[in-house]
Design a protein around this motif. Structure first.
Motif, PDB file in Angstrom:
ATOM      1  N   ARG A 288       0.127  -2.746   2.022  1.00 27.30           N
ATOM      2  CA  ARG A 288      -1.023  -2.713   2.932  1.00 27.30           C
ATOM      3  C   ARG A 288      -0.814  -3.634   4.134  1.00 27.30           C
ATOM      4  NH1 ARG A 288      -5.637  -0.261   1.001  1.00 27.30           N
ATOM      5  NH2 ARG A 288      -5.714   0.144  -1.244  1.00 27.30           N
ATOM      6  N   GLU A 289      -1.385  -3.207   5.251  1.00 29.23           N
ATOM      7  CA  GLU A 289      -1.309  -4.005   6.467  1.00 29.23           C
ATOM      8  C   GLU A 289      -1.977  -5.362   6.282  1.00 29.23           C
ATOM      9  OE1 GLU A 289      -2.642  -3.676  11.167  1.00 29.23           O
ATOM     10  OE2 GLU A 289      -2.752  -1.916   9.859  1.00 29.23           O
ATOM     11  N   ALA A 290      -2.945  -5.428   5.378  1.00 28.16           N
ATOM     12  CA  ALA A 290      -3.634  -6.690   5.119  1.00 28.16           C
ATOM     13  C   ALA A 290      -2.663  -7.775   4.669  1.00 28.16           C
ATOM     14  CB  ALA A 290      -4.711  -6.487   4.052  1.00 28.16           C
ATOM     15  N   VAL A 389      15.447 -11.454   8.499  1.00 26.63           N
ATOM     16  CA  VAL A 389      14.491 -10.352   8.472  1.00 26.63           C
ATOM     17  C   VAL A 389      14.396  -9.758   7.072  1.00 26.63           C
ATOM     18  CG1 VAL A 389      14.088  -8.002   9.328  1.00 26.63           C
ATOM     19  CG2 VAL A 389      14.712  -9.823  10.918  1.00 26.63           C
ATOM     20  N   THR A 390      15.536  -9.636   6.394  1.00 28.73           N
ATOM     21  CA  THR A 390      15.540  -9.108   5.036  1.00 28.73           C
ATOM     22  C   THR A 390      14.721  -9.992   4.111  1.00 28.73           C
ATOM     23  OG1 THR A 390      17.756  -8.206   5.414  1.00 28.73           O
ATOM     24  CG2 THR A 390      17.001  -8.338   3.140  1.00 28.73           C
ATOM     25  N   GLY A 391      14.875 -11.313   4.260  1.00 24.08           N
ATOM     26  CA  GLY A 391      14.111 -12.240   3.438  1.00 24.08           C
ATOM     27  C   GLY A 391      12.616 -12.105   3.655  1.00 24.08           C
ATOM     28  N   ASP A 392      12.199 -11.851   4.909  1.00 24.44           N
ATOM     29  CA  ASP A 392      10.780 -11.652   5.186  1.00 24.44           C
ATOM     30  C   ASP A 392      10.243 -10.438   4.441  1.00 24.44           C
ATOM     31  OD1 ASP A 392      11.128 -13.738   6.940  1.00 24.44           O
ATOM     32  OD2 ASP A 392      11.156 -12.483   8.745  1.00 24.44           O
ATOM     33  N   LEU A 393      10.999  -9.345   4.492  1.00 21.97           N
ATOM     34  CA  LEU A 393      10.548  -8.110   3.856  1.00 21.97           C
ATOM     35  C   LEU A 393      10.554  -8.244   2.334  1.00 21.97           C
ATOM     36  CD1 LEU A 393       9.576  -5.271   4.537  1.00 21.97           C
ATOM     37  CD2 LEU A 393      11.941  -4.499   4.450  1.00 21.97           C
ATOM     38  N   VAL A 394      11.563  -8.920   1.794  1.00 23.67           N
ATOM     39  CA  VAL A 394      11.608  -9.145   0.350  1.00 23.67           C
ATOM     40  C   VAL A 394      10.413  -9.986  -0.093  1.00 23.67           C
ATOM     41  CG1 VAL A 394      12.884 -10.267  -1.527  1.00 23.67           C
ATOM     42  CG2 VAL A 394      14.110  -8.901   0.163  1.00 23.67           C
ATOM     43  N   GLY A 395      10.106 -11.037   0.655  1.00 29.31           N
ATOM     44  CA  GLY A 395       8.966 -11.874   0.305  1.00 29.31           C
ATOM     45  C   GLY A 395       7.659 -11.114   0.309  1.00 29.31           C
ATOM     46  N   THR A 396       7.489 -10.241   1.292  1.00 27.36           N
ATOM     47  CA  THR A 396       6.283  -9.426   1.360  1.00 27.36           C
ATOM     48  C   THR A 396       6.206  -8.493   0.157  1.00 27.36           C
ATOM     49  OG1 THR A 396       6.337  -9.513   3.774  1.00 27.36           O
ATOM     50  CG2 THR A 396       5.021  -7.767   2.782  1.00 27.36           C
ATOM     51  N   GLN A 397       7.337  -7.905  -0.231  1.00 26.47           N
ATOM     52  CA  GLN A 397       7.367  -7.024  -1.399  1.00 26.47           C
ATOM     53  C   GLN A 397       7.091  -7.802  -2.680  1.00 26.47           C
ATOM     54  OE1 GLN A 397       8.369  -3.218  -1.903  1.00 26.47           O
ATOM     55  NE2 GLN A 397       6.897  -4.191  -3.253  1.00 26.47           N
ATOM     56  N   VAL A 398       7.611  -9.019  -2.787  1.00 28.51           N
ATOM     57  CA  VAL A 398       7.385  -9.848  -3.976  1.00 28.51           C
ATOM     58  C   VAL A 398       5.900 -10.154  -4.140  1.00 28.51           C
ATOM     59  CG1 VAL A 398       7.730 -12.169  -4.927  1.00 28.51           C
ATOM     60  CG2 VAL A 398       9.684 -10.866  -4.068  1.00 28.51           C
ATOM     61  N   VAL A 399       5.250 -10.557  -3.044  1.00 29.71           N
ATOM     62  CA  VAL A 399       3.824 -10.869  -3.121  1.00 29.71           C
ATOM     63  C   VAL A 399       3.020  -9.610  -3.430  1.00 29.71           C
ATOM     64  CG1 VAL A 399       1.816 -11.697  -1.831  1.00 29.71           C
ATOM     65  CG2 VAL A 399       4.015 -12.865  -1.603  1.00 29.71           C
ATOM     66  N   ALA A 400       3.386  -8.493  -2.800  1.00 28.12           N
ATOM     67  CA  ALA A 400       2.684  -7.234  -3.066  1.00 28.12           C
ATOM     68  C   ALA A 400       2.810  -6.835  -4.537  1.00 28.12           C
ATOM     69  CB  ALA A 400       3.237  -6.126  -2.170  1.00 28.12           C
ATOM     70  N   ARG A 401       3.965  -7.124  -5.126  1.00 25.93           N
ATOM     71  CA  ARG A 401       4.177  -6.784  -6.531  1.00 25.93           C
ATOM     72  C   ARG A 401       3.284  -7.600  -7.447  1.00 25.93           C
ATOM     73  NH1 ARG A 401       6.068  -2.292  -9.011  1.00 25.93           N
ATOM     74  NH2 ARG A 401       6.860  -2.797 -11.099  1.00 25.93           N
ATOM     75  N   THR A 402       3.005  -8.841  -7.053  1.00 29.64           N
ATOM     76  CA  THR A 402       2.167  -9.714  -7.879  1.00 29.64           C
ATOM     77  C   THR A 402       0.693  -9.643  -7.498  1.00 29.64           C
ATOM     78  OG1 THR A 402       2.543 -11.605  -6.398  1.00 29.64           O
ATOM     79  CG2 THR A 402       4.099 -11.298  -8.215  1.00 29.64           C
ATOM     80  N   PHE A 406      -2.740  -5.262  -2.696  1.00 35.63           N
ATOM     81  CA  PHE A 406      -2.053  -5.107  -1.411  1.00 35.63           C
ATOM     82  C   PHE A 406      -1.109  -3.904  -1.377  1.00 35.63           C
ATOM     83  CE2 PHE A 406      -2.926  -9.771  -1.229  1.00 35.63           C
ATOM     84  CZ  PHE A 406      -3.736  -9.726  -0.117  1.00 35.63           C
ATOM     85  N   VAL A 407      -1.175  -3.053  -2.395  1.00 33.96           N
ATOM     86  CA  VAL A 407      -0.289  -1.891  -2.465  1.00 33.96           C
ATOM     87  C   VAL A 407      -1.126  -0.625  -2.342  1.00 33.96           C
ATOM     88  CG1 VAL A 407       1.428  -0.656  -3.835  1.00 33.96           C
ATOM     89  CG2 VAL A 407       1.299  -3.156  -3.939  1.00 33.96           C
ATOM     90  N   GLU A 408      -0.687   0.277  -1.469  1.00 33.63           N
ATOM     91  CA  GLU A 408      -1.359   1.555  -1.306  1.00 33.63           C
ATOM     92  C   GLU A 408      -1.131   2.423  -2.538  1.00 33.63           C
ATOM     93  OE1 GLU A 408      -3.280   2.536   1.030  1.00 33.63           O
ATOM     94  OE2 GLU A 408      -2.849   1.386   2.839  1.00 33.63           O
ATOM     95  N   ARG A 412      -1.702   7.701  -0.791  1.00 33.02           N
ATOM     96  CA  ARG A 412      -2.146   7.168   0.490  1.00 33.02           C
ATOM     97  C   ARG A 412      -1.028   6.488   1.244  1.00 33.02           C
ATOM     98  NH1 ARG A 412      -6.780   3.152  -0.586  1.00 33.02           N
ATOM     99  NH2 ARG A 412      -6.788   3.147   1.684  1.00 33.02           N
ATOM    100  N   ALA A 413       0.182   6.607   0.757  1.00 30.62           N
ATOM    101  CA  ALA A 413       1.303   5.946   1.423  1.00 30.62           C
ATOM    102  C   ALA A 413       1.447   6.455   2.836  1.00 30.62           C
ATOM    103  CB  ALA A 413       2.595   6.192   0.655  1.00 30.62           C
ATOM    104  N   PRO A 414       1.683   5.576   3.824  1.00 27.93           N
ATOM    105  CA  PRO A 414       1.755   5.989   5.207  1.00 27.93           C
ATOM    106  C   PRO A 414       2.911   6.928   5.453  1.00 27.93           C
ATOM    107  CG  PRO A 414       2.494   3.726   4.964  1.00 27.93           C
ATOM    108  CD  PRO A 414       1.948   4.140   3.651  1.00 27.93           C
ATOM    109  N   ALA A 415       2.689   7.891   6.302  1.00 25.25           N
ATOM    110  CA  ALA A 415       3.714   8.887   6.626  1.00 25.25           C
ATOM    111  C   ALA A 415       4.446   8.499   7.888  1.00 25.25           C
ATOM    112  CB  ALA A 415       3.078  10.265   6.790  1.00 25.25           C
ATOM    113  N   GLU A 416       5.656   9.021   8.014  1.00 28.66           N
ATOM    114  CA  GLU A 416       6.448   8.788   9.219  1.00 28.66           C
ATOM    115  C   GLU A 416       5.790   9.475  10.393  1.00 28.66           C
ATOM    116  OE1 GLU A 416       9.719   7.387  11.405  1.00 28.66           O
ATOM    117  OE2 GLU A 416       9.411   7.155   9.252  1.00 28.66           O
ATOM    118  N   GLY A 417       5.672   8.771  11.489  1.00 27.77           N
ATOM    119  CA  GLY A 417       5.102   9.424  12.658  1.00 27.77           C
ATOM    120  C   GLY A 417       4.663   8.426  13.688  1.00 27.77           C
TER     121      GLY A 417
END
Length: 422
Positions: A288-290, A389-402, A406-408, A412-417
């Motif tokens: 989620r963007e939140a 940049v990879t570390g930023d994305l991994v950290g966001t995924q780690v928090v989303a997992r816990t 924060f997970v769609e 409702r997963a966002p589509a490419e466009g």
């Protein structure tokens, strides 16, 4: 009906366009040599377009992200992401030090001539105080990312508090204001898509000029340091994979989404400039963007795993060149400095040299050997920025997992466009 050339071009994945531009630029730079600098304005234009988007994107995305959840929820996730950023930076700088001690990359090299005084970063106390802006609008105009992040978070939290205050009048006003911010945010993502379509041209110019200036021979005297940094980043990425696997995250899906921001960071050498692409990847992962609205801009400013690793390796390299054996106390100081200095280092090309200057001074080493590192800084900056940049994305995924909120949901997963941060 047969598709036209331009229709096929627009449908062709951006990541492949960027990679084609990278390969073509590398070959052209090596063949043509220094005279390829004539295309430098094309690369500069690309970086300026990315930087043009950073401040408004960070500001409005942070407000929308912080306002979309309850303040208590934001606080919990914020603490988690901060702890993650500090711990992984400590792991990275320690890894850089240990690898360099094992390889001794600077052994056998002679001291260069004395150069100019290195530009020093501000003291840590000044960095921390500078987070609170005296004039938020001046911070926006001057590109003070930390100050803008602080102000946007405060505004977003206040807006979120109004939304959940239980007072109908205040909640209605806050919803209207939030709708405006969301609309501006969508406009920013449309602009992001447009800038990304120019990326192959900009990437071609940036890579061609970099290799045209240095050439292959420039890597020979510093091949061991280059190998340590690149090898260390590979180990750091393996550490990320292990962490994600332990949390049950699908590695194939994650790395498929991460490849675009990783490639963009590698060629642009800018964490902030890659931020729009990293946000798209987070949306593609169903986050989620939140969450990513504040974790990624924050990470682009204070989470520098690749740069921390580079500092650890480079300090040992400088000590090797100077013929100095580092004491355990000096090594510990390098680790602590590498973590803390990342807080005040901007996510832009070349910022790692500022952090390195601080670590060299803290360790009591001579500044002259830094000139050797500066000679290949662009080559090292590519891979360390990719790791950042990879570390930023991994950290966001780690928090989303816990934090499942924060997970769609899959449907409702966002589509490419265009206009969607996917």
């Amino acid at each position: 009906m047969q598709e036209s050339f331009w229709q096929r071009y627009w449908r062709f994945p951006i990541i492949w366009k960027v990679l084609i531009g990278f390969v073509a630029g590398a070959v052209t730079g090596l063949v043509v040599g220094p005279s390829i600098e004539v295309v430098q304005p094309l690369g500069t234009l690309f970086l300026r377009l990315l930087q043009m988007l950073v401040m408004p994107l960070v500001f409005f995305t942070l407000i929308v992200g912080a306002a979309s959840i309850r303040p208590s929820q934001l606080g919990r996730a914020g603490v988690k992401i901060l702890v993650y950023y500090l711990l992984t930076s400590a792991v990275a700088v320690t890894l850089g030090v240990l690898l360099a001690l094992a390889v001794s990359p600077g052994q056998g090299l002679s001291m260069p001539g004395q150069g100019g005084e290195a530009r020093m970063p501000p003291p840590i106390s000044q960095v921390l105080l500078g987070i609170v802006p005296t004039n938020p609008f001046a911070a926006l105009a001057q590109g003070d990312v930390l100050a803008v992040i602080f102000f946007a978070l405060v505004v977003g939290v206040a807006l979120g508090a109004l939304r959940h205050s239980g007072e109908a009048g205040r909640a209605s006003l806050s919803e209207g204001l939030l709708a405006i911010f969301r609309g501006i945010n969508e406009v920013m993502f449309v602009l992001v898509r447009g800038v990304l379509e120019y990326a192959p041209i900009g990437v071609f110019a940036l890579i061609a000029v970099t290799l045209g200036r240095t050439g292959v021979a420039a890597l020979v005297p510093l091949a061991k340091l280059t190998g340590v940094v690149y090898g260390g980043v590979l180990l750091q990425i393996l550490f990320y994979s292990l962490l994600l696997a332990l949390l049950g995250v699908g590695l194939r899906r994650f790395w498929s989404a991460a490849q675009e921001p990783m490639a963009m960071a590698f060629v642009t050498r800018s964490s902030n400039g890659t931020l729009p692409v990293t946000m798209r990847a987070a949306g593609r992962l169903g986050i989620r963007e939140a969450l990513y609205g504040f974790s990624l801009p924050l990470g682009a400013t204070i989470n520098m795993d690749g740069t921390a690793l580079y500092i650890g390796a480079s300090v040992v390299f400088v000590a090797n060149v100077a013929g100095i054996d580092l004491t355990p106390g000096q090594l510990l100081g390098v680790i602590v400095t590498g973590v803390l200095a990342s807080i005040g280092t901007a996510g832009v090309p070349g910022a790692g040299l500022i952090m390195l200057s601080l670590a060299i001074t803290q360790a009591g080493l001579p500044m002259a050997p830094v000139g050797l590192v500066a000679g290949i800084d662009a080559i090292l900056d590519m891979v360390r920025t990719m790791c950042n940049v990879t570390g930023d994305l991994v950290g966001t995924q780690v928090v989303a997992r816990t934090e499942p909120d924060f997970v769609e949901a899959p449907t409702r997963a966002p589509a490419e466009g265009v206009g969607v941060p996917s």
